[in-house]
Scaffold this motif. Structure first.
Motif, PDB file in Angstrom:
ATOM      1  N   THR A  17      46.675  42.785  25.089  1.00 34.19           N
ATOM      2  CA  THR A  17      46.021  41.581  25.610  1.00 34.19           C
ATOM      3  C   THR A  17      47.055  40.535  25.975  1.00 34.19           C
ATOM      4  N   HIS A  18      48.090  40.392  25.164  1.00 35.81           N
ATOM      5  CA  HIS A  18      49.159  39.435  25.458  1.00 35.81           C
ATOM      6  C   HIS A  18      49.807  39.751  26.808  1.00 35.81           C
ATOM      7  N   ALA A  19      50.129  41.008  27.055  1.00 33.65           N
ATOM      8  CA  ALA A  19      50.792  41.386  28.309  1.00 33.65           C
ATOM      9  C   ALA A  19      49.919  41.037  29.516  1.00 33.65           C
ATOM     10  N   ILE A  20      48.629  41.300  29.411  1.00 37.08           N
ATOM     11  CA  ILE A  20      47.721  40.985  30.520  1.00 37.08           C
ATOM     12  C   ILE A  20      47.633  39.472  30.714  1.00 37.08           C
ATOM     13  N   LEU A  21      47.446  38.743  29.614  1.00 35.30           N
ATOM     14  CA  LEU A  21      47.337  37.282  29.717  1.00 35.30           C
ATOM     15  C   LEU A  21      48.624  36.640  30.221  1.00 35.30           C
ATOM     16  N   ARG A  22      49.760  37.173  29.834  1.00 35.84           N
ATOM     17  CA  ARG A  22      51.042  36.644  30.311  1.00 35.84           C
ATOM     18  C   ARG A  22      51.115  36.739  31.834  1.00 35.84           C
ATOM     19  N   ASP A  23      50.716  37.889  32.376  1.00 35.51           N
ATOM     20  CA  ASP A  23      50.720  38.052  33.835  1.00 35.51           C
ATOM     21  C   ASP A  23      49.709  37.115  34.504  1.00 35.51           C
ATOM     22  N   LEU A  24      48.536  36.989  33.914  1.00 30.98           N
ATOM     23  CA  LEU A  24      47.519  36.091  34.476  1.00 30.98           C
ATOM     24  C   LEU A  24      47.952  34.635  34.396  1.00 30.98           C
ATOM     25  N   ALA A  25      48.667  34.259  33.343  1.00 30.52           N
ATOM     26  CA  ALA A  25      49.155  32.877  33.205  1.00 30.52           C
ATOM     27  C   ALA A  25      50.120  32.536  34.334  1.00 30.52           C
ATOM     28  N   GLU A  26      50.940  33.485  34.718  1.00 34.03           N
ATOM     29  CA  GLU A  26      51.853  33.256  35.839  1.00 34.03           C
ATOM     30  C   GLU A  26      51.076  33.125  37.147  1.00 34.03           C
ATOM     31  N   GLU A  27      50.075  33.961  37.303  1.00 29.23           N
ATOM     32  CA  GLU A  27      49.293  33.958  38.546  1.00 29.23           C
ATOM     33  C   GLU A  27      48.419  32.712  38.679  1.00 29.23           C
ATOM     34  N   PHE A  28      47.784  32.299  37.594  1.00 33.66           N
ATOM     35  CA  PHE A  28      46.822  31.204  37.649  1.00 33.66           C
ATOM     36  C   PHE A  28      47.321  29.910  37.014  1.00 33.66           C
ATOM     37  N   THR A  29      48.542  29.906  36.527  1.00 29.81           N
ATOM     38  CA  THR A  29      49.199  28.720  35.980  1.00 29.81           C
ATOM     39  C   THR A  29      48.370  28.027  34.901  1.00 29.81           C
ATOM     40  N   PHE A  30      48.078  28.761  33.837  1.00 29.68           N
ATOM     41  CA  PHE A  30      47.446  28.145  32.682  1.00 29.68           C
ATOM     42  C   PHE A  30      48.389  28.247  31.484  1.00 29.68           C
ATOM     43  N   THR A  31      48.127  27.434  30.499  1.00 27.82           N
ATOM     44  CA  THR A  31      48.931  27.435  29.280  1.00 27.82           C
ATOM     45  C   THR A  31      48.432  28.552  28.372  1.00 27.82           C
ATOM     46  N   LEU A  32      49.343  29.412  27.942  1.00 28.80           N
ATOM     47  CA  LEU A  32      49.016  30.495  27.019  1.00 28.80           C
ATOM     48  C   LEU A  32      49.706  30.228  25.699  1.00 28.80           C
ATOM     49  N   THR A  33      48.908  30.132  24.639  1.00 32.61           N
ATOM     50  CA  THR A  33      49.460  29.958  23.303  1.00 32.61           C
ATOM     51  C   THR A  33      48.988  31.111  22.429  1.00 32.61           C
ATOM     52  N   HIS A  34      49.659  31.268  21.312  1.00 30.98           N
ATOM     53  CA  HIS A  34      49.329  32.322  20.356  1.00 30.98           C
ATOM     54  C   HIS A  34      49.040  31.695  19.007  1.00 30.98           C
ATOM     55  N   ARG A  35      48.124  32.309  18.284  1.00 31.27           N
ATOM     56  CA  ARG A  35      47.839  31.833  16.930  1.00 31.27           C
ATOM     57  C   ARG A  35      47.686  33.038  16.016  1.00 31.27           C
ATOM     58  N   LEU A  36      48.567  33.113  15.048  1.00 27.04           N
ATOM     59  CA  LEU A  36      48.516  34.160  14.039  1.00 27.04           C
ATOM     60  C   LEU A  36      47.487  33.761  12.989  1.00 27.04           C
ATOM     61  N   VAL A  37      46.519  34.618  12.748  1.00 27.72           N
ATOM     62  CA  VAL A  37      45.480  34.372  11.754  1.00 27.72           C
ATOM     63  C   VAL A  37      45.841  35.197  10.527  1.00 27.72           C
ATOM     64  N   THR A  38      45.914  34.543   9.364  1.00 28.05           N
ATOM     65  CA  THR A  38      46.429  35.241   8.190  1.00 28.05           C
ATOM     66  C   THR A  38      45.452  35.386   7.034  1.00 28.05           C
TER      67      THR A  38
END
Length: 100
Positions: A17-38
């Protein structure tokens, strides 16, 4: 628009999912953040229905209201069958029209 990828380390599907979102973030210029849930407590507070979970401006576009929150791998219903990650097309639709 802010897109957050919520995940926990014991489930490898978040990386797809990260790899897909990373590519989409470049294409659509949105901020992508990550949150580790523990913890399960944190999962319930965040509405984390398994790893990976995607929030778009704080909303899970793939939410199943019957799914429980917790530390587990999430299963998505895709056109190709049940998968551990949404497809690129599913994520593209979610980021281009998050209200559908």
């Amino acid at each position: 628009m802010e897109v957050t990828l919520l995940y926990f380390d014991d489930c490898p599907n978040w990386q797809t999912t990260h790899a897909i979102l990373r590519d989409l973030a470049e294409e659509f210029t949105f901020t992508l953040t990550h949150r580790l849930v523990t913890t399960d407590h944190e999962a319930r507070q965040l509405g984390f229905r398994g790893s990976p979970t995607v929030h778009i401006d704080g909303v899970d576009p793939f939410a199943d209201p019957e799914a429980t929150a917790g530390l587990s791998c999430r299963i998505y219903r895709t056109p190709e069958g049940r998968r551990g990650s949404p497809t690129a097309d599913m994520l593209r639709r979610a980021v281009t029209d998050p209200h559908t």
